[in-house]
Design a protein around this motif. Structure first.
Motif, mmCIF file in Angstrom:
data_model
loop_
_atom_site.group_PDB
_atom_site.id
_atom_site.type_symbol
_atom_site.label_atom_id
_atom_site.label_comp_id
_atom_site.label_asym_id
_atom_site.label_seq_id
_atom_site.Cartn_x
_atom_site.Cartn_y
_atom_site.Cartn_z
ATOM 1 N N LYS A 187 0.828 -1.202 0.000
ATOM 2 C CA LYS A 187 0.000 0.000 0.000
ATOM 3 C C LYS A 187 0.863 1.252 0.000
ATOM 4 O O LYS A 187 0.552 2.241 -0.693
ATOM 5 C CB LYS A 187 -0.916 -0.020 1.228
ATOM 6 N N LYS A 188 1.966 1.227 0.763
ATOM 7 C CA LYS A 188 2.862 2.381 0.821
ATOM 8 C C LYS A 188 3.510 2.638 -0.542
ATOM 9 O O LYS A 188 3.613 3.786 -0.986
ATOM 10 C CB LYS A 188 3.935 2.128 1.890
ATOM 11 N N ASN A 189 3.943 1.563 -1.218
ATOM 12 C CA ASN A 189 4.546 1.721 -2.541
ATOM 13 C C ASN A 189 3.538 2.273 -3.544
ATOM 14 O O ASN A 189 3.876 3.112 -4.391
ATOM 15 C CB ASN A 189 5.093 0.384 -3.031
ATOM 16 N N GLN A 190 2.299 1.806 -3.440
ATOM 17 C CA GLN A 190 1.259 2.289 -4.345
ATOM 18 C C GLN A 190 0.978 3.767 -4.121
ATOM 19 O O GLN A 190 0.832 4.540 -5.075
ATOM 20 C CB GLN A 190 -0.018 1.472 -4.155
ATOM 21 N N GLU A 191 0.917 4.203 -2.858
ATOM 22 C CA GLU A 191 0.685 5.614 -2.567
ATOM 23 C C GLU A 191 1.847 6.476 -3.058
ATOM 24 O O GLU A 191 1.628 7.582 -3.568
ATOM 25 C CB GLU A 191 0.487 5.800 -1.065
ATOM 26 N N LEU A 197 2.976 10.375 -9.723
ATOM 27 C CA LEU A 197 2.198 10.647 -10.936
ATOM 28 C C LEU A 197 1.401 11.950 -10.808
ATOM 29 O O LEU A 197 1.256 12.696 -11.776
ATOM 30 C CB LEU A 197 1.254 9.471 -11.213
ATOM 31 N N ARG A 198 0.873 12.215 -9.596
ATOM 32 C CA ARG A 198 0.129 13.465 -9.397
ATOM 33 C C ARG A 198 1.050 14.683 -9.563
ATOM 34 O O ARG A 198 0.626 15.722 -10.077
ATOM 35 C CB ARG A 198 -0.522 13.468 -8.012
ATOM 36 N N GLU A 199 2.290 14.554 -9.104
ATOM 37 C CA GLU A 199 3.239 15.652 -9.269
ATOM 38 C C GLU A 199 3.478 15.951 -10.749
ATOM 39 O O GLU A 199 3.593 17.111 -11.156
ATOM 40 C CB GLU A 199 4.567 15.305 -8.593
ATOM 41 N N MET A 201 1.393 15.571 -13.140
ATOM 42 C CA MET A 201 0.193 16.091 -13.781
ATOM 43 C C MET A 201 -0.148 17.524 -13.356
ATOM 44 O O MET A 201 -1.134 18.081 -13.837
ATOM 45 C CB MET A 201 -0.998 15.181 -13.454
ATOM 46 N N VAL A 202 0.658 18.138 -12.480
ATOM 47 C CA VAL A 202 0.370 19.511 -12.039
ATOM 48 C C VAL A 202 0.547 20.466 -13.208
ATOM 49 O O VAL A 202 1.575 20.444 -13.906
ATOM 50 C CB VAL A 202 1.296 19.907 -10.869
ATOM 51 N N ALA A 203 -0.447 21.300 -13.443
ATOM 52 C CA ALA A 203 -0.369 22.271 -14.543
ATOM 53 C C ALA A 203 0.689 23.332 -14.243
ATOM 54 O O ALA A 203 1.000 23.621 -13.086
ATOM 55 C CB ALA A 203 -1.732 22.924 -14.749
ATOM 56 N N ARG A 204 1.218 23.932 -15.303
ATOM 57 C CA ARG A 204 2.298 24.914 -15.134
ATOM 58 C C ARG A 204 1.844 26.132 -14.335
ATOM 59 O O ARG A 204 2.588 26.661 -13.512
ATOM 60 C CB ARG A 204 2.796 25.342 -16.517
ATOM 61 N N LYS A 205 0.603 26.578 -14.549
ATOM 62 C CA LYS A 205 0.126 27.770 -13.846
ATOM 63 C C LYS A 205 -0.106 27.509 -12.354
ATOM 64 O O LYS A 205 -0.224 28.456 -11.577
ATOM 65 C CB LYS A 205 -1.163 28.274 -14.485
ATOM 66 N N HIS A 206 -0.160 26.228 -11.950
ATOM 67 C CA HIS A 206 -0.379 25.890 -10.542
ATOM 68 C C HIS A 206 0.902 25.437 -9.838
ATOM 69 O O HIS A 206 0.860 25.086 -8.665
ATOM 70 C CB HIS A 206 -1.422 24.769 -10.428
ATOM 71 N N ARG A 207 2.023 25.437 -10.539
ATOM 72 C CA ARG A 207 3.261 24.928 -9.938
ATOM 73 C C ARG A 207 3.774 25.838 -8.829
ATOM 74 O O ARG A 207 4.392 25.384 -7.880
ATOM 75 C CB ARG A 207 4.330 24.749 -11.013
ATOM 76 N N GLY A 208 3.514 27.143 -8.948
ATOM 77 C CA GLY A 208 3.926 28.055 -7.872
ATOM 78 C C GLY A 208 3.186 27.746 -6.583
ATOM 79 O O GLY A 208 3.781 27.705 -5.502
ATOM 80 N N LEU A 209 1.888 27.540 -6.686
ATOM 81 C CA LEU A 209 1.096 27.171 -5.518
ATOM 82 C C LEU A 209 1.548 25.818 -4.957
ATOM 83 O O LEU A 209 1.637 25.640 -3.740
ATOM 84 C CB LEU A 209 -0.382 27.112 -5.898
ATOM 85 N N TYR A 210 1.864 24.893 -5.870
ATOM 86 C CA TYR A 210 2.302 23.570 -5.432
ATOM 87 C C TYR A 210 3.619 23.659 -4.661
ATOM 88 O O TYR A 210 3.791 23.017 -3.609
ATOM 89 C CB TYR A 210 2.459 22.660 -6.652
ATOM 90 N N LYS A 211 4.561 24.485 -5.161
ATOM 91 C CA LYS A 211 5.846 24.638 -4.461
ATOM 92 C C LYS A 211 5.647 25.255 -3.082
ATOM 93 O O LYS A 211 6.321 24.872 -2.120
ATOM 94 C CB LYS A 211 6.780 25.498 -5.297
#
Length: 247
Positions: A187-191, A197-199, A201-211
């Protein structure tokens, strides 16, 4: 003992409660009543104890209701050092938040129980599949017996070939062993993989918020590690000293 809050909580849970008539009016039964299962007291010791009755401190009632499960009475016995009181208002923690060791042990216990229940369910399913396979095998055997009665001559001619093939099959076929997987590690490896994968898929305009979110998470993790070090230091300083045995 905080009588009024305890009376309210116990009666809300469907229990019966009373007290000494000398403390306050309204008691419904005496202390000597044989139906009493738990005696709540905040004294260090009680001289006249009754058999078949648990003597616990008031915190047992609060923690039992907060955790929605009956806790062990021995941890809250009269005169014992009480476990840490966990807040019931923190339901979901963010990644990196400090988790007290008592809460960690409680979460680990609940996870172990869920894993055991899943293993038991899988074992039951495997047993049901084995029973179905045996039933199918019995039907095949019955059909085979009918065919044997009809084709005795043909089988006699092929007996030698079948015996040779069975010997070869017996030598090649081996009993398979069920591989036991570590579900927690899987389960840990899957998470971890899903997070990676979610990282991506982050859009470029949202990368500042993500950082910014990752920066705050790292800060919480550092604060959590600092609190863990403080807790370990406190536990070491306040650990009960072992009594030296006499020679």
């Amino acid at each position: 003992v905080p009588r009024e809050p305890l009376v309210f909580m116990i009666r809300s849970m469907g229990g019966e409660v009373s007290w000494d008539s000398t403390v306050a009016p309204g008691s419904t039964y005496q202390e000597s009543d044989a139906r009493i299962t738990h005696h709540i007291a905040d004294r260090e010791s009680i001289s006249d104890k009754k058999l078949g009755r648990f003597y616990v401190q008031p915190q047992w009632i609060f923690d039992t209701i907060n955790r929605r499960t009956k806790l062990s009475e021995k941890d809250y016995a009269v005169g014992e050092t009480l476990p840490a009181h966990l807040s019931p208002f923190i339901t979901d923690r963010r990644v990196g938040d400090y988790v007290p060791p008592e809460e960690k042990s409680m979460l680990d216990t609940s996870q172990d129980k869920s894993v055991e229940e899943e293993d038991n369910d899988e074992e039951k399913e495997n047993e049901e599949d084995e029973v179905d396979d045996e039933a199918d095998g019995d039907e095949i055997d019955e059909d085979g017996e009918e065919e044997e009665d009809e084709d005795d001559d043909q089988e006699d001619s092929d007996d030698q070939d079948n015996e040779d093939e069975e010997e070869v099959e017996k030598e090649e076929v081996k009993v398979g062993k069920k591989e036991k997987l570590d579900k927690m590690e899987e389960k840990k490896n899957q998470e971890t993989e899903e997070y990676r994968l979610r990282e991506m898929m982050v859009a470029r305009k949202h990368r500042g918020l993500y950082k910014s979110m990752m920066k705050n998470r790292k800060r919480r993790i550092n604060e959590s590690k600092n609190l863990e070090r403080k807790r370990q230091k406190w536990d070491q300083e306040n650990a009960p000293k072992k009594k030296k045995s006499k020679a």
